[in-house]
Design a protein around this motif. Structure first.
Motif, PDB file in Angstrom:
ATOM      1  N   PRO A   8      12.956   5.643  -4.456  1.00  0.00           N
ATOM      2  CA  PRO A   8      12.599   7.030  -4.139  1.00  0.00           C
ATOM      3  C   PRO A   8      11.099   7.263  -4.343  1.00  0.00           C
ATOM      4  O   PRO A   8      10.517   6.804  -5.323  1.00  0.00           O
ATOM      5  N   LEU A   9      10.471   7.935  -3.394  1.00  0.00           N
ATOM      6  CA  LEU A   9       9.055   8.282  -3.480  1.00  0.00           C
ATOM      7  C   LEU A   9       8.930   9.800  -3.336  1.00  0.00           C
ATOM      8  O   LEU A   9       9.671  10.426  -2.579  1.00  0.00           O
ATOM      9  N   LEU A  10       7.965  10.397  -4.012  1.00  0.00           N
ATOM     10  CA  LEU A  10       7.771  11.847  -3.965  1.00  0.00           C
ATOM     11  C   LEU A  10       6.369  12.184  -3.481  1.00  0.00           C
ATOM     12  O   LEU A  10       5.524  11.312  -3.286  1.00  0.00           O
ATOM     13  N   GLU A  11       6.107  13.480  -3.316  1.00  0.00           N
ATOM     14  CA  GLU A  11       4.783  14.020  -2.991  1.00  0.00           C
ATOM     15  C   GLU A  11       4.240  13.536  -1.651  1.00  0.00           C
ATOM     16  O   GLU A  11       3.103  13.142  -1.524  1.00  0.00           O
ATOM     17  N   VAL A  12       5.060  13.583  -0.624  1.00  0.00           N
ATOM     18  CA  VAL A  12       4.623  13.218   0.720  1.00  0.00           C
ATOM     19  C   VAL A  12       4.462  14.491   1.527  1.00  0.00           C
ATOM     20  O   VAL A  12       5.292  15.372   1.484  1.00  0.00           O
ATOM     21  N   LEU A  19       1.386   7.408   0.489  1.00  0.00           N
ATOM     22  CA  LEU A  19       1.994   8.679   0.093  1.00  0.00           C
ATOM     23  C   LEU A  19       1.162   9.873   0.541  1.00  0.00           C
ATOM     24  O   LEU A  19       1.692  10.928   0.814  1.00  0.00           O
ATOM     25  N   GLY A  20      -0.137   9.711   0.628  1.00  0.00           N
ATOM     26  CA  GLY A  20      -1.003  10.816   1.014  1.00  0.00           C
ATOM     27  C   GLY A  20      -1.078  11.069   2.510  1.00  0.00           C
ATOM     28  O   GLY A  20      -1.646  12.057   2.942  1.00  0.00           O
ATOM     29  N   LEU A  21      -0.518  10.189   3.308  1.00  0.00           N
ATOM     30  CA  LEU A  21      -0.558  10.347   4.768  1.00  0.00           C
ATOM     31  C   LEU A  21       0.528  11.303   5.243  1.00  0.00           C
ATOM     32  O   LEU A  21       1.519  11.515   4.546  1.00  0.00           O
ATOM     33  N   THR A  75       0.835  -1.208   0.000  1.00  0.00           N
ATOM     34  CA  THR A  75       0.000   0.000   0.000  1.00  0.00           C
ATOM     35  C   THR A  75       0.870   1.259   0.000  1.00  0.00           C
ATOM     36  O   THR A  75       0.446   2.307   0.461  1.00  0.00           O
ATOM     37  N   LEU A  76       2.106   1.160  -0.527  1.00  0.00           N
ATOM     38  CA  LEU A  76       3.000   2.324  -0.538  1.00  0.00           C
ATOM     39  C   LEU A  76       2.383   3.521  -1.251  1.00  0.00           C
ATOM     40  O   LEU A  76       2.505   4.652  -0.790  1.00  0.00           O
ATOM     41  N   VAL A  77       1.712   3.281  -2.362  1.00  0.00           N
ATOM     42  CA  VAL A  77       1.107   4.381  -3.118  1.00  0.00           C
ATOM     43  C   VAL A  77       0.037   5.081  -2.276  1.00  0.00           C
ATOM     44  O   VAL A  77      -0.022   6.310  -2.226  1.00  0.00           O
ATOM     45  N   ILE A 126       4.450   7.522  12.625  1.00  0.00           N
ATOM     46  CA  ILE A 126       3.394   6.506  12.467  1.00  0.00           C
ATOM     47  C   ILE A 126       3.341   6.016  11.025  1.00  0.00           C
ATOM     48  O   ILE A 126       3.291   4.802  10.772  1.00  0.00           O
ATOM     49  N   THR A 127       3.387   6.932  10.078  1.00  0.00           N
ATOM     50  CA  THR A 127       3.386   6.547   8.669  1.00  0.00           C
ATOM     51  C   THR A 127       4.634   5.734   8.343  1.00  0.00           C
ATOM     52  O   THR A 127       4.571   4.739   7.615  1.00  0.00           O
ATOM     53  N   GLU A 128       5.769   6.126   8.910  1.00  0.00           N
ATOM     54  CA  GLU A 128       7.011   5.389   8.693  1.00  0.00           C
ATOM     55  C   GLU A 128       6.879   3.939   9.162  1.00  0.00           C
ATOM     56  O   GLU A 128       7.291   3.012   8.461  1.00  0.00           O
TER      57      GLU A 128
END
Length: 125
Positions: A117-121, A54-56, A49-51, A61-63
């Motif tokens: 790498p993930l963006l938009e957090v 991203l909105g959290l 549920t990584l995608v 907690i999210t980590e």
């Protein structure tokens, strides 16, 4: 994923190149982590549920949710590698999150690393 033999894949220049099981396992791991859970028709639990995470808010907690999600997916679907929770490292910096996994490939005992790498957090101040 086939085990116990090597595959020759067509390279970008049209020449076949040698690809070993460890490389295939790394690609399979990346595919597992970046596949949204529920998108595989035959196995709705496959993926992460990584995608959605991203909105959290970008906080502890999210980590922990990300670490749990990755760990559960790997122990369920990737028996060819060993991953410890402590080897899932999340680096946060100004709306950018990098996830780095250090794992052991069980067939030969070698360690390998995968960075995503993930963006938009969202940042929490």
């Amino acid at each position: 994923m086939p085990k116990g033999f090597d595959i020759h894949m067509l390279g970008t220049n049209g020449v076949f190149k040698y690809t070993d099981d460890m490389t295939l396992a790394k690609e399979y791991l990346k595919m597992l982590l970046l596949t949204p859970k529920g998108s595989l028709l035959g196995d709705p639990l496959y993926g992460t549920t990584l995608v959605q995470l991203l909105g959290l808010p970008n906080d502890f907690i999210t980590e922990q949710l990300v670490i749990d999600d990755i760990y559960e997916a790997v122990i369920t679907y990737m028996q060819e590698i060993t991953l410890l929770r402590k080897n899932i490292v999340i680096t946060r910096d100004r709306g950018k999150v990098d996830i780095t996994l250090t794992y052991m490939y069980n067939k030969n005992g070698q360690n390998d690393m995968l960075s995503i790498p993930l963006l938009e957090v969202q940042s929490v101040n």
